[in-house]
Design an enzyme around this catalytic site. Structure first.
Site, PDB file in Angstrom:
ATOM      1  N   ASP A 173       1.021  -1.272  -0.048  1.00 22.16           N
ATOM      2  CA  ASP A 173      -0.137  -0.065  -0.032  1.00 22.16           C
ATOM      3  C   ASP A 173       0.890   1.337  -0.150  1.00 22.16           C
ATOM      4  O   ASP A 173       1.899   1.110   0.717  1.00 22.16           O
ATOM      5  CB  ASP A 173      -1.086  -0.035   1.195  1.00 22.16           C
ATOM      6  CG  ASP A 173      -1.876   1.324   1.458  1.00 22.16           C
ATOM      7  OD1 ASP A 173      -2.990   1.082   0.511  1.00 22.16           O
ATOM      8  OD2 ASP A 173      -1.665   2.243   1.891  1.00 22.16           O
ATOM      9  N   ASN A 181      -3.020  12.854  -3.137  1.00 18.49           N
ATOM     10  CA  ASN A 181      -4.033  13.200  -4.342  1.00 18.49           C
ATOM     11  C   ASN A 181      -4.889  14.290  -4.100  1.00 18.49           C
ATOM     12  O   ASN A 181      -5.116  15.291  -4.797  1.00 18.49           O
ATOM     13  CB  ASN A 181      -5.237  12.031  -4.431  1.00 18.49           C
ATOM     14  CG  ASN A 181      -4.728  11.053  -5.365  1.00 18.49           C
ATOM     15  OD1 ASN A 181      -4.174  11.080  -6.304  1.00 18.49           O
ATOM     16  ND2 ASN A 181      -5.373   9.776  -5.172  1.00 18.49           N
ATOM     17  N   HIS A 186      -5.090  14.397  -8.759  1.00 16.00           N
ATOM     18  CA  HIS A 186      -5.433  13.228  -9.139  1.00 16.00           C
ATOM     19  C   HIS A 186      -4.307  12.737 -10.403  1.00 16.00           C
ATOM     20  O   HIS A 186      -4.147  11.509 -10.653  1.00 16.00           O
ATOM     21  CB  HIS A 186      -6.651  12.689  -9.631  1.00 16.00           C
ATOM     22  CG  HIS A 186      -7.814  12.805  -8.208  1.00 16.00           C
ATOM     23  ND1 HIS A 186      -7.796  11.425  -7.600  1.00 16.00           N
ATOM     24  CD2 HIS A 186      -8.524  13.570  -7.657  1.00 16.00           C
ATOM     25  CE1 HIS A 186      -8.688  11.451  -6.497  1.00 16.00           C
ATOM     26  NE2 HIS A 186      -9.125  12.967  -6.524  1.00 16.00           N
ATOM     27  N   ASP A 190      -2.037   9.794 -10.430  1.00 18.03           N
ATOM     28  CA  ASP A 190      -1.797   8.665 -11.392  1.00 18.03           C
ATOM     29  C   ASP A 190      -0.288   8.428 -11.849  1.00 18.03           C
ATOM     30  O   ASP A 190       0.400   7.413 -11.830  1.00 18.03           O
ATOM     31  CB  ASP A 190      -2.526   9.006 -12.623  1.00 18.03           C
ATOM     32  CG  ASP A 190      -4.185   8.890 -12.379  1.00 18.03           C
ATOM     33  OD1 ASP A 190      -4.391   8.268 -11.523  1.00 18.03           O
ATOM     34  OD2 ASP A 190      -4.846   9.415 -13.268  1.00 18.03           O
ATOM     35  N   GLU A 217      -4.465   2.307  -4.447  1.00 16.80           N
ATOM     36  CA  GLU A 217      -3.155   2.453  -4.395  1.00 16.80           C
ATOM     37  C   GLU A 217      -2.385   1.210  -3.934  1.00 16.80           C
ATOM     38  O   GLU A 217      -1.411   1.250  -3.090  1.00 16.80           O
ATOM     39  CB  GLU A 217      -2.677   3.746  -3.399  1.00 16.80           C
ATOM     40  CG  GLU A 217      -3.215   3.455  -2.061  1.00 16.80           C
ATOM     41  CD  GLU A 217      -4.632   3.959  -1.830  1.00 16.80           C
ATOM     42  OE1 GLU A 217      -4.807   4.069  -0.559  1.00 16.80           O
ATOM     43  OE2 GLU A 217      -5.404   4.000  -2.790  1.00 16.80           O
TER      44      GLU A 217
END
Length: 302
Positions: A173, A181, A186, A190, A217
């Protein structure tokens, strides 16, 4: 994929037949030979060719017996098989197709028919593999997706029991990714996931080592034939590699750059764990890694 990237296994106990087929097909694919049924099964497992040209009548095992073994083995079951025979018998044809054959080529060989049929099937195989590849890739990160993970994890658990080895399964994780984010956007998130996925993949060096995006994630790594010490080394190196990249994350509560937490389990061959049970166990250890401060590995044998 070029033509010579594809492999064709020619199985025939007659040297003259093997020679003819080689001369016809050597410009179209990499050719492998087997002289009998037993050798065919072993070479199919070793090389996993795209296509097998399989003689029906052989002294040790018939082509029908060989294809049954090939189709019953998870490693070789997807290989396409064309039967080669000198007998035009409708009952044999029906049996061959029922067992998983995709075509028949008859002796004596007619060069244009052999080439046309083999090229047709090689092209179909090429297209099928391309479709399969895209269907099993995560569109964002370029590594395998959840669908591919489900297939590979099932196969590796079965192989682990069969080969009497150990299998490490790790759930990864990205730490404080929501904050990333929220503050960077965002689009930047990415890009960060792509970088983490690439770093994970860069730290897997053996052919069967596997990584996939699990969702959001989270990522999963499979390390077949890995004991506790070996898996610990690989996963700690992975954790350190992400930290060493120093991807900025000034809103993390534990670092000024991106870090990951890892929960991992090592399962023995004598356990009957399902995929869901293995992932749940890894998830519990991931939770423990987060609870203990993140940017760390928690790994156990179960």
């Amino acid at each position: 994929m070029g033509r010579l990237d594809q492999k064709v296994l020619i199985v025939d106990d007659e040297k003259a037949n093997r020679k003819i087929l080689k001369e016809l097909l050597q410009e179209e694919a990499t050719i492998i030979f087997a002289k009998n049924g037993e050798q065919a099964v072993e070479l199919a497992k070793k090389h996993v060719p795209d296509l097998i040209l399989l003689d029906v009548v052989m002294p040790d095992k018939s082509g029908f017996e060989v294809i049954e073994e090939i189709k019953n083995n998870p490693i070789t079951m997807a290989i396409s098989v064309i039967f080669v025979t000198g007998l035009a018998n409708s009952d044999d044809e029906e049996r061959g197709f029922d067992l998983g054959g995709c075509d028949y080529i008859y002796k004596p060989f007619k060069a244009n028919i052999v080439i046309a049929r083999v090229l047709m099937h090689l092209e179909l195989i090429r297209q099928r593999k391309m479709l399969d590849k895209f269907a099993h890739l995560d569109a964002l990160t370029g590594i395998s997706n959840r669908r591919k993970l489900d297939i590979v994890l099932k196969d590796e658990i079965a192989a682990n029991k069969r080969d009497q080895k150990q299998l490490a399964v790790a759930l990864i994780d990205v730490d404080f990714f929501k904050q990333y984010n929220d503050h960077y956007g965002h689009g930047a998130g990415d890009i960060a996931l792509k970088k983490v996925a690439t770093t994970i993949r860069e730290n897997l060096h053996r052919p069967r080592d596997f990584s996939a995006r699990y969702g959001g994630e989270e990522f999963v790594v499979l390390l077949p034939d890995s004991d506790l010490a070996g898996a610990t080394l690989v996963l700690n190196n992975m954790l350190q590699a992400v930290e060493d990249k120093e991807f900025p994350h000034e809103f993390s509560k534990i670092s000024d750059h991106l870090t990951i937490s890892i929960g991992a389990v090592v399962i023995d061959d004598n356990q009957s764990n399902t995929q869901e049970e293995v992932l749940l166990s890894a998830d519990k250890l991931l939770y423990q890694a987060k609870k203990n401060g993140r940017n760390r590995l928690v790994i156990e044998c179960i």
